[in-house]
Design a protein around this motif. Structure first.
Motif, short mmCIF file in Angstrom:
data_model
loop_
_atom_site.label_atom_id
_atom_site.label_comp_id
_atom_site.label_asym_id
_atom_site.label_seq_id
_atom_site.Cartn_x
_atom_site.Cartn_y
_atom_site.Cartn_z
N THR A 67 0.84 -1.19 0.00
CA THR A 67 0.00 0.00 0.00
C THR A 67 0.88 1.25 0.00
O THR A 67 0.59 2.23 -0.71
CB THR A 67 -0.93 0.01 1.22
OG1 THR A 67 -1.80 -1.13 1.15
CG2 THR A 67 -1.78 1.27 1.27
N PRO B 29 -9.33 0.96 -2.76
CA PRO B 29 -8.02 1.60 -2.61
C PRO B 29 -8.08 2.81 -1.68
O PRO B 29 -9.11 3.49 -1.60
CB PRO B 29 -7.67 2.03 -4.04
CG PRO B 29 -8.48 1.15 -4.93
CD PRO B 29 -9.75 0.88 -4.18
N GLN C 60 -2.76 -6.74 -3.63
CA GLN C 60 -2.59 -7.01 -2.20
C GLN C 60 -3.93 -7.16 -1.49
O GLN C 60 -4.07 -7.94 -0.54
CB GLN C 60 -1.72 -5.94 -1.53
CG GLN C 60 -2.25 -4.53 -1.56
CD GLN C 60 -1.80 -3.76 -2.78
OE1 GLN C 60 -1.50 -4.33 -3.81
NE2 GLN C 60 -1.73 -2.42 -2.64
N ARG D 161 -9.52 -0.16 3.62
CA ARG D 161 -8.81 0.75 2.72
C ARG D 161 -7.56 0.07 2.16
O ARG D 161 -6.42 0.47 2.44
CB ARG D 161 -8.44 2.02 3.47
CG ARG D 161 -9.64 2.92 3.78
CD ARG D 161 -9.23 4.17 4.52
NE ARG D 161 -10.34 5.11 4.61
CZ ARG D 161 -10.78 5.63 5.75
NH1 ARG D 161 -10.21 5.30 6.91
NH2 ARG D 161 -11.79 6.49 5.75
N VAL D 162 -7.77 -0.93 1.35
CA VAL D 162 -6.69 -1.59 0.63
C VAL D 162 -7.18 -1.91 -0.78
O VAL D 162 -8.36 -2.18 -0.99
CB VAL D 162 -6.20 -2.88 1.33
CG1 VAL D 162 -5.47 -2.56 2.61
CG2 VAL D 162 -7.35 -3.83 1.59
N ASP E 215 0.45 2.59 -3.64
CA ASP E 215 -0.57 3.64 -3.52
C ASP E 215 -0.03 4.92 -2.90
O ASP E 215 -0.75 5.92 -2.82
CB ASP E 215 -1.74 3.13 -2.68
CG ASP E 215 -2.46 1.97 -3.34
OD1 ASP E 215 -2.73 2.06 -4.54
OD2 ASP E 215 -2.76 0.98 -2.65
N VAL F 175 -6.63 0.47 8.68
CA VAL F 175 -7.04 -0.26 7.49
C VAL F 175 -8.56 -0.34 7.39
O VAL F 175 -9.15 -0.07 6.34
CB VAL F 175 -6.42 -1.67 7.48
CG1 VAL F 175 -7.01 -2.51 6.35
CG2 VAL F 175 -4.91 -1.58 7.33
#
Length: 456
Positions: A76, A185, A215, A210-211, A80, A89
């Motif tokens: 991440t 994301p 992944q 929030r991923v 990102d 997360v």
């Protein structure tokens, strides 16, 4: 008007048309591996070498499987550019509630109305249990049970997609899935988008993480600290998400391996060039997105090209759509209606729009499409946003054998068999004969021993 759009034109009356169409079909196949220049540059920056997309996904999934949440957070940060701690997360319940409380009431009403549309359709098509008695003493059946826990991938790189939330979560709810985990994301269009979070709360989704990317898929498949593993992963994404879903298939079920969005539009003389242009652009603006028109009306090619030029000039994502149209678009003049149908079936598109005077007449011959839109006033956006069928559909020609997501994809089915002594006696000759041919004597004996017992 000076036309600057360099969209390919293919004239099927020319000898080189077959080769041109073959090239186009290959570009739209699952082997196309469409990666943006930015994506390629990011791969080198993160991994230090120009790995293929498959190699990138294998490395990410392998590390998440072995290192858990630490690997998810590492990627991440690297991919990102967002630094998260383990407790950041999952989106807190209070944040979901606040987003909902502060949302535009009219927007929430829209979410509620579309949810009802989707529920109505998905419940209507839901598979039901079946029981039959094909012969005396034999009961056969099929029982459907919902999956316990599913993961939903929502894109969030270039835009926010509450529509995808509706088209994935609501079919699962219609099927009776009790646990739904959403991954998105950590971007302003994703996990930090208040409209998306408000929609989650409106739909009753309490697990939002929030991923994103490969992944996130790996976290859902293997389970990591704070994100329990799921039974199935659904939802669209970029090439890396698609390849990650392919990589974890077998560990969990998946809906499909999706490619770029696409539309094939069949048009006759009754079609409005402005309408056609808007439909082609609406898929191209996904960037990448493939847009193909098939027509046997010679003047329509030039008319649509002019309409494309006009509309691209005043749309906010016109530059992105222009790039997609030039890379993956085509205006194809067919010899006749039959050739247009033939080519459409070869492309087997995600979206097929039949913009003709009598689309129902062509429908029986149009056998390969994820979703079919009939008539001049049924643009793909109707299905994308509000009608009821899910907009998660097979791409890259896989509509030859694959189907769009529905509530039935969240059900498991088990066959039921119940026979009494009379029914067993009726089936015994066939069972014995086949068991003898296969040399499985214990199979035969399991029948014989029961039929030797007194009838009680």
């Amino acid at each position: 008007m000076t036309l600057t759009l360099k969209i390919r034109r293919i004239d099927c009356t020319r000898e080189d048309a077959r080769e041109a169409i073959s090239v186009l079909r290959n570009e739209l196949s699952p082997k196309g591996n469409v990666v943006s220049p930015e994506g390629k540059a990011r791969t080198v920056a993160v991994f230090g070498e120009p790995l293929s997309p498959e190699q990138v996904v294998e490395r990410i999934c392998g590390e998440v499987a072995s290192r858990g949440l630490a690997a998810v957070l590492d990627y991440t940060r690297k991919l990102d550019k967002v630094e998260l701690t383990p407790d950041q997360v999952r989106v807190p319940a209070a944040e979901l509630e606040a987003a909902h409380r502060n949302a535009d009431p009219e927007y929430l009403k829209t979410i509620a109305r579309v949810r009802e549309n989707v529920l109505t359709y998905q419940r209507a098509i839901l598979s039901r249990d079946v029981r039959i008695e094909p012969q005396p003493g034999v009961m056969l059946g099929l029982r459907y049970l919902p999956l316990r826990r599913v993961g939903v991938c929502i894109p969030g790189g270039a835009a926010a997609y509450p529509s995808t939330l509706l088209m994935t979560v609501v079919p699962a709810q219609a099927a009776g899935v009790s646990e739904i985990a959403v991954v998105v994301p950590p971007t302003r269009f994703g996990g930090y988008n208040v409209e998306l979070l408000a929609a989650c709360h409106e739909l009753g989704v309490t697990e939002v993480y929030r991923v994103g990317g490969a992944q996130a898929v790996a976290a859902l498949a293997y389970g990591v600290e704070g994100i329990p593993a799921v039974d199935k992963i659904v939802g669209p994404g970029n090439l890396f998400v698609a390849l990650a879903k392919k990589h974890v298939y077998g560990e969990v079920d998946i809906d499909s391996i999706a490619g770029p969005s696409e539309v094939v539009l069949i048009a006759d003389a009754s079609a409005d060039p402005r309408f056609i242009a808007s439909d082609l652009i609406s898929q191209a603006e996904h960037s990448p997105g493939a847009s193909i028109m098939l027509t046997w009306e010679p003047s329509l090619v030039d008319d649509v090209a002019s309409a494309l030029e006009t509309q691209l000039g005043h749309l906010s994502r016109g530059d992105l759509a222009r790039d997609s149209l030039e890379r993956f678009g085509a205006l194809i003049r067919c010899r006749d209606e039959s050739q247009a149908v033939e080519l459409s079936n070869q492309f087997a598109p995600e979206h097929l729009h039949v913009s003709t005077a009598d689309p129902e007449r062509l429908l029986p011959r149009l056998t390969n499409a994820g979703a079919v839109f009939l008539g001049h006033y049924t643009p793909v956006a109707v299905g994308d946003y509000a009608a009821g069928p899910s907009h998660v559909l097979p791409t890259s020609g896989t509509a030859r054998w694959a189907s769009g997501l529905s509530a039935n994809d969240f059900l498991r089915r088990s066959s039921l068999i119940s026979v009494d002594r009379r029914g067993l006696a009726g089936l015994a000759p066939e069972i014995r004969r086949l068991a003898d041919v296969e040399g499985l004597s214990a199979h035969r004996y399991s029948i014989d021993v029961r039929l030797q017992e007194p009838n009680r």
